[in-house]
Motif scaffolding. Structure first.
Motif, short mmCIF file in Angstrom:
data_model
loop_
_atom_site.label_atom_id
_atom_site.label_comp_id
_atom_site.label_asym_id
_atom_site.label_seq_id
_atom_site.Cartn_x
_atom_site.Cartn_y
_atom_site.Cartn_z
N GLU A 232 50.89 36.66 41.89
CA GLU A 232 49.80 35.69 41.51
C GLU A 232 50.41 34.16 41.47
O GLU A 232 51.27 33.83 41.06
N ARG A 234 48.66 29.83 41.96
CA ARG A 234 47.62 28.84 41.95
C ARG A 234 47.53 28.10 43.38
O ARG A 234 48.40 27.59 43.65
N TRP A 244 43.36 30.17 40.37
CA TRP A 244 44.19 31.43 40.32
C TRP A 244 43.65 32.68 40.95
O TRP A 244 42.86 32.82 41.05
N SER A 273 40.60 33.36 38.44
CA SER A 273 40.06 32.18 37.45
C SER A 273 39.60 32.41 36.27
O SER A 273 39.82 32.23 35.10
N LYS A 276 41.83 34.47 34.00
CA LYS A 276 42.87 33.55 33.36
C LYS A 276 42.25 32.74 32.22
O LYS A 276 43.04 32.44 31.29
N GLN A 277 41.04 32.26 32.77
CA GLN A 277 40.44 31.61 31.57
C GLN A 277 40.12 32.38 30.22
O GLN A 277 40.04 31.84 29.18
N GLU A 279 41.53 34.98 29.22
CA GLU A 279 42.90 35.11 28.60
C GLU A 279 43.20 33.95 27.73
O GLU A 279 43.78 34.18 26.67
N GLU A 280 43.00 32.78 28.42
CA GLU A 280 43.53 31.60 27.61
C GLU A 280 42.41 31.24 26.41
O GLU A 280 42.93 30.89 25.33
#
Length: 477
Positions: A232, A234, A244, A273, A276-277, A279-280
């Motif tokens: 993984e 960017r 990502w 993306s 990941k967003q 998860e964040e």
């Protein structure tokens, strides 16, 4: 410091006695389940939310039901956890603390749900364990979303491989990777051919991810390995932003044995993306929830400890604690109504003076939004001022008046409290907890505080920074 890890500042018997005399309505108003055990594991106090979550009320001080009021507790994998091995039992028996532990709970009616628990032992002034306290909440929906997200990711991976969307092929001989149309979109490319030389790689891939990427490439190209590539990273888009991606593939080898060598890697990529967003966002939301719960419990702890410290009349101390906690709860209600984006100062003032003779107040000020920390601090400060006025100042006489004015000026909000028509005022011989609480509130406001004991009536001025733009308010909140 949260309620779950403090050392007792008063003897354990006094703390348990005070805890048992607290108004049940205060405990029941908490949005999380709370219960406490003594050193023998017997449940000594529980709030309404805990009973709702358990689906039954525990038998207090029942030696047959120790450490936990749940019907059945399991790990998330389905392994049964006996009562004497629950986090509460371990906290009481070994002194260990637990934060954010998740377990599966089954109620008597068969309902299953997931609990996140924060548990810590209670110790006396000598450090001896005298019991334990457990704060927990239902996170079933969040848990199901995590499971569903993991399942969706696996399905999406299979769909991407089966459809061969976003595919690429890297040939070692010429150091060139050919991307299909969808892969070009993912990588922010304008053509299919991409030269993987030093300049091209440094311009396209995030510098923090390149060591990992090359390590995975070297592992995949090892003739003695299985040739699988999975990483993984960017990649920079044409507008300068970062996306990502997950990339996976298989190495094509030529030859056998010692002559075996890699010639290319064929694989696919997908956009990570949103994952990941998500998860964040989930991490931020979880941290924010834990932060608010810890801050609230720490404030409650401070109010209880400071009020009980040196209190000679337990009943009077209980009423004082209840009043202060209700003032705090009122501010929380206003913040919750606005999704914790701040509170209207006019509503905050009206809520703070509601328990007192409102006909003796004169309120003047515009509608202003203050930040969450400011709202909590102002609510407690106004409550202390009103309580003092009711006992000794203008509100102790029917003809007494209190004027509260506020306004915004030079990116600050200024609030003044002015009493008149009450008894003659003289400076107190000592500073009580109320005065210290008001001064502490001014620090939370990131502003200034001034207090005067004018013979005609108490005067107080509080100023605080004002968020002038929506983005300021959101960022600080």
């Amino acid at each position: 410091m949260s309620l779950l890890n403090f050392r007792l500042s008063v003897p354990a018997p006094a703390l348990f006695a005070s805890f048992l005399t607290l108004d049940q309505a205060i405990l029941d108003a908490l949005p999380i389940g709370v219960y406490a055990c003594d050193v023998d594991g017997q449940i000594v106090r529980v709030n309404h939310r805990a009973i709702e979550l358990w689906g039954k009320a525990p038998n207090l001080l029942d030696r047959a039901q120790k450490f936990c009021g749940s019907f059945r507790v399991e790990t998330l994998d389905g392994d049964f956890i006996p009562p004497e091995e629950t986090p509460m039992a371990q906290a009481v028996l070994t002194g260990k603390s637990f934060e954010g532990v998740e377990v599966a709970v089954t109620n008597p009616d068969g309902k299953r749900w997931v609990a996140r628990v924060n548990v810590a032992p209670l110790r006396d002034e000598d450090g001896e364990i005298v019991g334990g306290i457990n704060c927990f909440l239902d996170v079933t929906h969040e848990h199901e979303m995590r499971v569903a997200l993991a399942r969706q990711q696996r399905t999406f991976d299979l769909a991407m491989i089966a459809s061969r969307m976003g595919t690429w092929r890297y040939t070692i001989a010429d150091n060139i990777c050919i991307y299909d149309h969808n892969a070009q979109r993912l990588y922010g490319l304008t053509e299919a051919r991409f030269l993987h030389d030093k300049d091209g790689v440094e311009a396209k891939f995030h510098p923090d991810d390149m060591d990992l990427m090359w390590a995975r490439v070297a592992k995949a190209l090892d003739p003695a390995g299985d040739g699988r590539y999975d990483v993984e990273y960017r990649v920079k888009q044409r507008d300068g932003s970062w996306r990502w991606l997950s990339a996976w593939g298989l190495v094509e080898f030529e030859g056998e044995g010692a002559a075996r060598k890699p010639v290319a890697i064929a694989g696919a990529s997908r956009d990570l993306s949103e994952l990941k967003q998500g998860e964040e966002l989930q991490r931020l939301l979880t941290n924010e929830l834990n932060h608010r719960v810890k801050n609230t419990l720490a404030t409650v702890q401070s109010i209880v400890n400071q009020t009980l410290r040196g209190a000679g009349d337990v009943e009077a101390a209980r009423k004082t604690v209840n009043a202060r906690l209700l003032a705090l709860a009122g501010a929380h209600d206003l913040l919750t109504a606005r999704a914790w984006a701040g509170a209207d100062l006019a509503d905050l003032v009206a809520r703070a003076i509601a328990p007192f003779p409102v006909g003796q107040f004169v309120l003047t000020g515009p509608s202003l939004v203050v930040l969450p920390t400011q709202a909590l601090a102002l609510s407690l400060a106004l409550h202390e001022l009103a309580t003092n006025a009711a006992k000794y100042g203008a509100l102790s006489r029917p003809e007494g008046r209190v004027e509260i004015c506020w306004d915004a000026r030079d990116e600050e909000v200024d609030l003044s409290w002015r009493e008149s028509g009450g008894p003659l005022v003289a400076p107190p011989s000592r500073r009580g907890f109320g005065s210290r609480l008001i001064e502490h509130a001014s620090r939370d406001l990131a502003g200034r505080f001034r207090f005067e004991f004018d013979p005609a009536g108490v005067r107080c001025w509080i100023s605080a920074s004002l968020a002038t733009r929506d983005e300021d308010l959101q960022a600080i909140a």
